[in-house]
Design a protein around this motif. Structure first.
Motif, PDB file in Angstrom:
ATOM      1  N   ASP A 138       0.825  -1.217   0.000  1.00 20.45           N
ATOM      2  CA  ASP A 138       0.000   0.000   0.000  1.00 20.45           C
ATOM      3  C   ASP A 138       0.856   1.263   0.000  1.00 20.45           C
ATOM      4  N   ARG A 139       1.968   1.209   0.696  1.00 21.14           N
ATOM      5  CA  ARG A 139       2.835   2.387   0.810  1.00 21.14           C
ATOM      6  C   ARG A 139       3.832   2.512  -0.325  1.00 21.14           C
ATOM      7  N   GLY A 140       3.956   1.465  -1.120  1.00 21.22           N
ATOM      8  CA  GLY A 140       4.969   1.493  -2.171  1.00 21.22           C
ATOM      9  C   GLY A 140       6.369   1.406  -1.608  1.00 21.22           C
ATOM     10  N   ALA A 141       6.530   0.638  -0.516  1.00 26.97           N
ATOM     11  CA  ALA A 141       7.842   0.502   0.129  1.00 26.97           C
ATOM     12  C   ALA A 141       8.806  -0.245  -0.781  1.00 26.97           C
ATOM     13  N   ASP A 142      10.085  -0.030  -0.550  1.00 25.58           N
ATOM     14  CA  ASP A 142      11.113  -0.755  -1.299  1.00 25.58           C
ATOM     15  C   ASP A 142      11.300  -2.166  -0.753  1.00 25.58           C
ATOM     16  N   VAL A 143      11.296  -2.277   0.585  1.00 23.56           N
ATOM     17  CA  VAL A 143      11.583  -3.555   1.224  1.00 23.56           C
ATOM     18  C   VAL A 143      10.679  -3.748   2.441  1.00 23.56           C
ATOM     19  N   VAL A 144      10.215  -4.988   2.620  1.00 25.94           N
ATOM     20  CA  VAL A 144       9.506  -5.385   3.836  1.00 25.94           C
ATOM     21  C   VAL A 144      10.333  -6.479   4.505  1.00 25.94           C
ATOM     22  N   VAL A 145      10.683  -6.278   5.778  1.00 22.64           N
ATOM     23  CA  VAL A 145      11.465  -7.267   6.521  1.00 22.64           C
ATOM     24  C   VAL A 145      10.596  -7.817   7.646  1.00 22.64           C
ATOM     25  N   VAL A 146      10.406  -9.149   7.657  1.00 21.71           N
ATOM     26  CA  VAL A 146       9.511  -9.785   8.620  1.00 21.71           C
ATOM     27  C   VAL A 146      10.318 -10.604   9.628  1.00 21.71           C
ATOM     28  N   ASP A 147      10.228 -10.209  10.891  1.00 21.94           N
ATOM     29  CA  ASP A 147      10.824 -10.977  11.987  1.00 21.94           C
ATOM     30  C   ASP A 147       9.875 -12.116  12.336  1.00 21.94           C
ATOM     31  N   THR A 148      10.415 -13.276  12.705  1.00 26.62           N
ATOM     32  CA  THR A 148       9.558 -14.435  12.995  1.00 26.62           C
ATOM     33  C   THR A 148       9.901 -15.020  14.363  1.00 26.62           C
ATOM     34  N   ALA A 149       9.024 -15.896  14.833  1.00 23.98           N
ATOM     35  CA  ALA A 149       9.225 -16.528  16.139  1.00 23.98           C
ATOM     36  C   ALA A 149      10.437 -17.455  16.093  1.00 23.98           C
ATOM     37  N   GLY A 150      11.088 -17.623  17.243  1.00 24.55           N
ATOM     38  CA  GLY A 150      12.278 -18.462  17.273  1.00 24.55           C
ATOM     39  C   GLY A 150      12.330 -19.388  18.468  1.00 24.55           C
ATOM     40  N   ARG A 151      11.196 -19.632  19.093  1.00 25.96           N
ATOM     41  CA  ARG A 151      11.210 -20.479  20.279  1.00 25.96           C
ATOM     42  C   ARG A 151      11.155 -21.954  19.879  1.00 25.96           C
ATOM     43  N   LEU A 152      11.764 -22.801  20.673  1.00 26.84           N
ATOM     44  CA  LEU A 152      11.656 -24.255  20.522  1.00 26.84           C
ATOM     45  C   LEU A 152      11.900 -24.711  19.087  1.00 26.84           C
ATOM     46  N   GLN A 153      13.111 -24.456  18.607  1.00 28.70           N
ATOM     47  CA  GLN A 153      13.401 -24.762  17.217  1.00 28.70           C
ATOM     48  C   GLN A 153      13.348 -26.251  16.913  1.00 28.70           C
ATOM     49  N   ASN A 154      13.370 -27.069  17.966  1.00 28.04           N
ATOM     50  CA  ASN A 154      13.338 -28.517  17.734  1.00 28.04           C
ATOM     51  C   ASN A 154      11.923 -29.081  17.808  1.00 28.04           C
ATOM     52  N   LYS A 155      10.931 -28.212  17.863  1.00 27.45           N
ATOM     53  CA  LYS A 155       9.540 -28.641  17.940  1.00 27.45           C
ATOM     54  C   LYS A 155       8.839 -28.458  16.601  1.00 27.45           C
ATOM     55  N   GLN A 156       8.029 -29.424  16.238  1.00 25.94           N
ATOM     56  CA  GLN A 156       7.358 -29.398  14.951  1.00 25.94           C
ATOM     57  C   GLN A 156       6.396 -28.219  14.838  1.00 25.94           C
ATOM     58  N   GLY A 157       5.790 -27.802  15.988  1.00 26.06           N
ATOM     59  CA  GLY A 157       4.845 -26.692  15.960  1.00 26.06           C
ATOM     60  C   GLY A 157       5.425 -25.429  15.382  1.00 26.06           C
ATOM     61  N   LEU A 158       6.650 -25.107  15.793  1.00 20.68           N
ATOM     62  CA  LEU A 158       7.288 -23.891  15.303  1.00 20.68           C
ATOM     63  C   LEU A 158       7.590 -24.010  13.817  1.00 20.68           C
ATOM     64  N   MET A 159       8.053 -25.175  13.406  1.00 23.80           N
ATOM     65  CA  MET A 159       8.369 -25.358  11.996  1.00 23.80           C
ATOM     66  C   MET A 159       7.120 -25.224  11.129  1.00 23.80           C
ATOM     67  N   ASP A 160       6.008 -25.780  11.603  1.00 22.20           N
ATOM     68  CA  ASP A 160       4.745 -25.643  10.878  1.00 22.20           C
ATOM     69  C   ASP A 160       4.338 -24.176  10.793  1.00 22.20           C
ATOM     70  N   GLU A 161       4.557 -23.474  11.890  1.00 23.84           N
ATOM     71  CA  GLU A 161       4.199 -22.061  11.941  1.00 23.84           C
ATOM     72  C   GLU A 161       5.001 -21.247  10.932  1.00 23.84           C
TER      73      GLU A 161
END
Length: 379
Positions: free
Chosen positions: A259-282
């Motif tokens: 909508d703003r005509g931005a050059d770049v969008v950077v999305v931070d994501t969750a990083g808890r429990l990297q060895n759990k399937q739930g996070l990977m699915d997310e």
């Protein structure tokens, strides 16, 4: 004069005196009280409309998103590269140890075993270590030894191992006029959210219009931290309530960028429990939602360089869910062993693109292989 006439005369005189006295009394009363002063318009503003010194006048800009906060100007890329070698000077211990071993005469089997041990201890990995030692043995046997020759050969072979031919540029341009979309993944504690904030500063230094998405919604501190980074350089942050759906925040972030005509969008994501399937699915869901609006330009994996082989385990897990395109190595200036650069590139087949070199807001720089090798071999 008769008595009657005398009485009439006295009454008349009394009446005259009474009238004169009354007149005098009335006149005196009219003069009592302060004189009035005519009103003069001095042109001075009304005191109620004049700002008090204790209440400064605030001028609000009509520009969208404007703030009275003074924005910082991030450091340029060229300036960051100048400091890169200085900050990597802590890696010199590995190079000095190797050069000391390779300068021995003769280079017997004990020496070569010591060389292998040094490289493996530096987190280069068993496979790359075997390749490097084999090449060093062959070249030193053919070309001769000596400290200077050994240093030159070691520099060439280390540089080849780091692979200067890999494309380390950041792809920040979307197709058909769409913004570039960068998804940043990694475990909590690796410096992921901090790296997102620092990455925004890199882009602002290149005069890019940036939108940040705070999709690590399960950690309230992450959202607040990202907002602080954004405020310092005038970058908008799209966030949702704590515990909200990360994919929804990611979707809204990309939409805002469109909508703003931005050059770049950077999305931070969750990083808890990297060895759990739930996070990977997310993370997989976040990726799919983003790509409904615009293709991903980059997927950057943030790794703590001090974790060594544990970092490789994390890299494997994340690469199975999202197509990682580049590595951000944090804390490379501390106790990290430089070999992790080689190991993670071999593990994932993708380049280290950025390195974190300290706690300062502009201590994130593009990774330069030659500068890295020179720092390792510095005296």
């Amino acid at each position: 004069m008769t008595a009657t006439e005398i009485i009439v005369l006295v009454v008349a005189i009394a009446a005259i005196i009474l009238v004169v006295g009354s007149i005098a009394l009335v006149a005196g009363r009219k003069r009592v009280g302060p004189p009035t002063t005519p009103s003069v318009d001095s042109g001075a503003p009304d005191a109620a409309l004049t700002p008090s010194p204790d209440q400064p006048l605030i001028v609000e800009s009509s520009a969208p998103g404007a703030s009275t906060t003074t924005l910082e100007r991030p450091e340029s890329i060229a300036s960051r590269l100048v400091r890169l070698r200085q900050r990597l000077s802590g890696q010199g211990a590995l190079g000095r140890g190797l050069l000391l071993l390779l300068s021995r005469d003769p280079l017997d089997e004990d020496t070569w075993e010591a060389v292998e041990d040094s490289l493996i201890t530096a987190d280069i990995g068993v496979g790359p270590t075997g390749e490097l030692v084999e090449k060093l043995r062959e070249r030193l046997r053919v070309e001769g030894g000596g400290a200077d020759q050994a240093k030159a050969i070691l520099a060439e072979e280390l540089l080849a191992l780091v692979d200067p031919g890999m494309d380390r540029s950041l792809n920040l341009v979307g197709p058909d006029g769409l913004p570039g979309v960068v998804m940043v993944v990694g475990v909590n504690g690796a410096g992921k959210t901090t790296s997102v904030g620092k990455l925004a500063r890199v882009m602002v230094a290149e005069d890019k219009n940036v939108v940040l998405g705070a999709a690590d919604t399960f950690r309230a501190a992450a959202t607040e931290q990202l907002k602080t980074w954004g405020e310092r350089v005038g970058v908008d942050v799209v966030a949702g309530p704590e515990g909200s759906d990360p994919a929804s925040v990611a979707f809204d972030s990309v939409k805002e960028g469109l909508d703003r005509g931005a050059d770049v969008v950077v999305v931070d994501t969750a990083g808890r429990l990297q060895n759990k399937q739930g996070l990977m699915d997310e993370l997989g869901k976040v990726k799919r939602v983003i790509e409904k609006q615009a293709p991903l330009s980059e997927v950057l994996l943030v790794l703590d360089a001090t974790t060594g082989q544990n970092g490789l385990i994390q890299a494997r897990v994340f690469s199975e869910v999202v197509d990682v395109t580049g590595i951000v190595l944090t804390k490379l200036d501390g106790t990290a062993k430089g070999g992790i650069v080689v190991a993670v590139q071999r593990e994932l087949g993708v380049p280290v693109k950025l390195v974190g070199l300290g706690e300062g807001p502009d201590d994130l720089a593009p990774f330069d292989p030659k500068t890295f090798v020179d720092a390792i071999l510095s005296a």
